[in-house]
Write a protein that holds these residues in place. Structure first.
Motif, mmCIF file in Angstrom:
data_model
loop_
_atom_site.group_PDB
_atom_site.id
_atom_site.type_symbol
_atom_site.label_atom_id
_atom_site.label_comp_id
_atom_site.label_asym_id
_atom_site.label_seq_id
_atom_site.Cartn_x
_atom_site.Cartn_y
_atom_site.Cartn_z
ATOM 1 N N ASN A 1 9.992 -0.726 6.064
ATOM 2 C CA ASN A 1 8.823 -0.562 6.928
ATOM 3 C C ASN A 1 7.675 -0.127 6.030
ATOM 4 O O ASN A 1 7.715 0.970 5.463
ATOM 5 C CB ASN A 1 9.095 0.513 7.981
ATOM 6 C CG ASN A 1 10.117 0.065 9.002
ATOM 7 O OD1 ASN A 1 9.779 -0.493 10.030
ATOM 8 N ND2 ASN A 1 11.379 0.286 8.706
ATOM 9 N N LEU A 2 6.694 -0.989 5.837
ATOM 10 C CA LEU A 2 5.671 -0.679 4.853
ATOM 11 C C LEU A 2 4.298 -1.118 5.316
ATOM 12 O O LEU A 2 4.152 -1.891 6.266
ATOM 13 C CB LEU A 2 6.039 -1.328 3.506
ATOM 14 C CG LEU A 2 6.208 -2.843 3.446
ATOM 15 C CD1 LEU A 2 4.861 -3.532 3.237
ATOM 16 C CD2 LEU A 2 7.173 -3.226 2.321
ATOM 17 N N ILE B 1 16.795 5.556 4.900
ATOM 18 C CA ILE B 1 16.232 6.674 4.151
ATOM 19 C C ILE B 1 14.729 6.693 4.390
ATOM 20 O O ILE B 1 14.060 5.650 4.337
ATOM 21 C CB ILE B 1 16.577 6.558 2.641
ATOM 22 C CG1 ILE B 1 16.073 7.780 1.888
ATOM 23 C CG2 ILE B 1 16.048 5.265 2.035
ATOM 24 C CD1 ILE B 1 16.635 7.889 0.466
ATOM 25 N N THR B 2 14.200 7.882 4.671
ATOM 26 C CA THR B 2 12.766 8.016 4.898
ATOM 27 C C THR B 2 12.029 8.136 3.569
ATOM 28 O O THR B 2 12.641 8.270 2.506
ATOM 29 C CB THR B 2 12.469 9.257 5.737
ATOM 30 O OG1 THR B 2 12.803 10.428 4.956
ATOM 31 C CG2 THR B 2 13.285 9.260 7.029
ATOM 32 N N SER B 3 10.708 8.122 3.644
ATOM 33 C CA SER B 3 9.917 8.260 2.426
ATOM 34 C C SER B 3 10.135 9.621 1.789
ATOM 35 O O SER B 3 9.984 9.783 0.576
ATOM 36 C CB SER B 3 8.436 8.047 2.730
ATOM 37 O OG SER B 3 8.000 8.950 3.739
ATOM 38 N N THR C 1 26.282 5.861 -0.147
ATOM 39 C CA THR C 1 25.136 6.734 -0.373
ATOM 40 C C THR C 1 23.892 5.888 -0.574
ATOM 41 O O THR C 1 23.867 5.011 -1.450
ATOM 42 C CB THR C 1 25.348 7.618 -1.610
ATOM 43 O OG1 THR C 1 26.526 8.396 -1.446
ATOM 44 C CG2 THR C 1 24.154 8.551 -1.808
ATOM 45 N N ILE C 2 22.878 6.152 0.237
ATOM 46 C CA ILE C 2 21.605 5.457 0.092
ATOM 47 C C ILE C 2 20.643 6.360 -0.668
ATOM 48 O O ILE C 2 20.640 7.588 -0.490
ATOM 49 C CB ILE C 2 21.022 5.060 1.469
ATOM 50 C CG1 ILE C 2 19.788 4.169 1.303
ATOM 51 C CG2 ILE C 2 20.692 6.292 2.307
ATOM 52 C CD1 ILE C 2 19.293 3.563 2.611
ATOM 53 N N PHE D 1 0.835 -1.193 0.000
ATOM 54 C CA PHE D 1 0.000 0.000 0.000
ATOM 55 C C PHE D 1 0.871 1.245 0.000
ATOM 56 O O PHE D 1 0.654 2.173 -0.779
ATOM 57 C CB PHE D 1 -0.923 -0.018 1.215
ATOM 58 C CG PHE D 1 -1.820 1.183 1.328
ATOM 59 C CD1 PHE D 1 -1.539 2.199 2.240
ATOM 60 C CD2 PHE D 1 -2.939 1.304 0.518
ATOM 61 C CE1 PHE D 1 -2.363 3.301 2.340
ATOM 62 C CE2 PHE D 1 -3.766 2.410 0.603
ATOM 63 C CZ PHE D 1 -3.477 3.402 1.519
ATOM 64 N N SER D 2 1.862 1.277 0.884
ATOM 65 C CA SER D 2 2.827 2.381 0.923
ATOM 66 C C SER D 2 4.070 1.924 1.672
ATOM 67 O O SER D 2 4.024 0.979 2.453
ATOM 68 C CB SER D 2 2.233 3.622 1.594
ATOM 69 O OG SER D 2 1.972 3.365 2.959
ATOM 70 N N ILE D 3 5.178 2.612 1.413
ATOM 71 C CA ILE D 3 6.436 2.285 2.063
ATOM 72 C C ILE D 3 6.934 3.489 2.845
ATOM 73 O O ILE D 3 7.007 4.589 2.298
ATOM 74 C CB ILE D 3 7.512 1.834 1.055
ATOM 75 C CG1 ILE D 3 7.021 0.630 0.245
ATOM 76 C CG2 ILE D 3 8.806 1.479 1.778
ATOM 77 C CD1 ILE D 3 8.014 0.143 -0.803
ATOM 78 N N ASN D 4 7.261 3.289 4.090
ATOM 79 C CA ASN D 4 7.862 4.345 4.893
ATOM 80 C C ASN D 4 9.379 4.270 4.753
ATOM 81 O O ASN D 4 9.900 4.356 3.664
ATOM 82 C CB ASN D 4 7.409 4.232 6.345
ATOM 83 C CG ASN D 4 5.961 4.635 6.527
ATOM 84 O OD1 ASN D 4 5.329 5.191 5.621
ATOM 85 N ND2 ASN D 4 5.418 4.346 7.687
#
Length: 120
Positions: free
Chosen positions: A98-99, A51-53, A68-69, A29-32
């Protein structure tokens, strides 16, 4: 079902570079936040980068300035560009996400791992 599939590991000489990729697929549905961890032989798994959304990044001190991410939200993919590799970077690298699989169904998912070996 959700799958995280990593690629890009291998054998490289010290000072060389590798780029790891991790693609998430399935009922997403979504990825954080997404991130990379590593586990060297005989050691505990350690966090490497996250790395955040929204694109904010953080790194463990030992890789700052060398790794580097980044992420491509359209492709549900996270990358780890690794430069100036050192033998102590040798480990199995795992991606993590985390999703949400539904608006209120959150979970933490892991890839299967990819081996990175840096020769001296």
């Amino acid at each position: 079902q959700v799958q995280l599939v990593e690629s890009g590991g291998g054998l490289v000489q010290a000072g060389g570079s590798l780029r790891l990729s991790c693609a998430a697929s399935g009922s997403i549905f979504s990825i954080n936040a997404m991130g990379w961890y590593r586990q060297a032989p005989g050691k505990q798994r350690e966090w490497v980068a996250g790395i955040t959304s929204g694109g904010s990044t953080n790194y463990v001190d030992s890789v700052k300035g060398r790794f580097t991410i980044s992420r491509d939200n359209a492709k549900n993919t996270v990358y780890l560009q690794m430069n100036s590799l050192k033998p102590e970077d040798t480990a199995v690298y795992y991606c993590n996400a985390n999703l949400f699989t539904a608006p209120t169904a959150k979970g933490v998912y892991w890839g299967q791992g990819t081996q990175v070996t840096v020769s001296s």
